[in-house]
Design a protein around this motif. Structure first.
Motif, mmCIF file in Angstrom:
data_model
loop_
_atom_site.group_PDB
_atom_site.id
_atom_site.type_symbol
_atom_site.label_atom_id
_atom_site.label_comp_id
_atom_site.label_asym_id
_atom_site.label_seq_id
_atom_site.Cartn_x
_atom_site.Cartn_y
_atom_site.Cartn_z
ATOM 1 N N ARG A 174 -12.979 2.028 15.608
ATOM 2 C CA ARG A 174 -14.433 1.885 15.514
ATOM 3 C C ARG A 174 -14.931 0.735 16.370
ATOM 4 N NH1 ARG A 174 -13.338 3.334 10.161
ATOM 5 N NH2 ARG A 174 -13.185 1.161 9.530
ATOM 6 N N VAL A 175 -14.175 -0.364 16.431
ATOM 7 C CA VAL A 175 -14.589 -1.516 17.222
ATOM 8 C C VAL A 175 -14.594 -1.172 18.697
ATOM 9 C CG1 VAL A 175 -13.880 -3.823 17.964
ATOM 10 C CG2 VAL A 175 -13.875 -3.244 15.545
ATOM 11 N N ARG B 210 1.304 -1.924 2.136
ATOM 12 C CA ARG B 210 1.411 -2.384 3.528
ATOM 13 C C ARG B 210 1.087 -1.256 4.506
ATOM 14 N NH1 ARG B 210 7.051 -2.642 5.834
ATOM 15 N NH2 ARG B 210 6.534 -0.455 5.790
ATOM 16 N N ASP B 211 1.656 -0.073 4.258
ATOM 17 C CA ASP B 211 1.392 1.060 5.141
ATOM 18 C C ASP B 211 -0.076 1.461 5.101
ATOM 19 O OD1 ASP B 211 4.041 1.014 5.783
ATOM 20 O OD2 ASP B 211 4.575 2.732 4.518
ATOM 21 N N ARG B 212 -0.666 1.418 3.933
ATOM 22 C CA ARG B 212 -2.089 1.762 3.802
ATOM 23 C C ARG B 212 -2.959 0.762 4.560
ATOM 24 N NH1 ARG B 212 -5.704 5.447 3.731
ATOM 25 N NH2 ARG B 212 -7.541 4.844 2.615
ATOM 26 N N GLN B 213 -2.593 -0.510 4.497
ATOM 27 C CA GLN B 213 -3.339 -1.541 5.221
ATOM 28 C C GLN B 213 -3.246 -1.311 6.725
ATOM 29 O OE1 GLN B 213 -5.360 -3.875 4.288
ATOM 30 N NE2 GLN B 213 -5.632 -4.775 6.296
ATOM 31 N N GLN C 45 -4.466 -10.105 9.554
ATOM 32 C CA GLN C 45 -4.197 -8.851 8.844
ATOM 33 C C GLN C 45 -3.173 -9.063 7.734
ATOM 34 O OE1 GLN C 45 -5.401 -5.694 9.032
ATOM 35 N NE2 GLN C 45 -6.949 -6.370 10.485
ATOM 36 N N LEU C 46 -2.117 -9.804 8.033
ATOM 37 C CA LEU C 46 -1.087 -10.051 7.021
ATOM 38 C C LEU C 46 -1.614 -10.884 5.859
ATOM 39 C CD1 LEU C 46 2.034 -10.721 9.264
ATOM 40 C CD2 LEU C 46 1.583 -8.723 7.836
ATOM 41 N N THR C 47 -2.461 -11.850 6.160
ATOM 42 C CA THR C 47 -3.049 -12.671 5.095
ATOM 43 C C THR C 47 -3.929 -11.824 4.192
ATOM 44 O OG1 THR C 47 -3.023 -14.604 6.535
ATOM 45 C CG2 THR C 47 -4.484 -14.690 4.620
ATOM 46 N N ASN D 42 -5.504 1.522 7.687
ATOM 47 C CA ASN D 42 -6.900 1.082 7.680
ATOM 48 C C ASN D 42 -7.221 0.239 8.904
ATOM 49 O OD1 ASN D 42 -7.554 2.353 5.329
ATOM 50 N ND2 ASN D 42 -7.234 0.560 4.058
ATOM 51 N N SER D 43 -6.306 -0.644 9.302
ATOM 52 C CA SER D 43 -6.589 -1.517 10.438
ATOM 53 C C SER D 43 -6.662 -0.718 11.733
ATOM 54 C CB SER D 43 -5.549 -2.625 10.550
ATOM 55 O OG SER D 43 -4.286 -2.091 10.884
#
Length: 71
Positions: free
Chosen positions: A61-62, A48-51, A18-20, A54-55
């Motif tokens: 969903r997974v 960063r907060d948006r990522q 995720q960080l990459t 999203n995650s």
């Protein structure tokens, strides 16, 4: 769903992935976008907060809206 047990190594690999991805996206975005948020620090924190938001949606969903069962 599989019966694979989640280990701390799995979590570490996921966090690093995720960080990459986030770092790559932020770097490209900072180079090619027009500055909507003009201060670099604020734009990095926002990205960063948006990522992270999203995650969390992807994980929902997974897992089909359910949290995995603890081992």
């Amino acid at each position: 769903m599989s019966d694979h047990a989640i280990t701390p190594d799995d979590i570490l690999v996921g966090v690093l992935a995720q960080l990459t991805g986030a770092s790559t996206g932020v770097a490209i975005g900072l180079l090619v976008s027009r500055p909507v948020i003009r201060r670099t620090g604020y734009s990095l924190i926002t990205a960063r907060d948006r990522q992270m938001i999203n995650s969390k949606g992807c994980l929902r969903r997974v897992w089909g809206g359910r949290r995995p069962k603890p081992p």
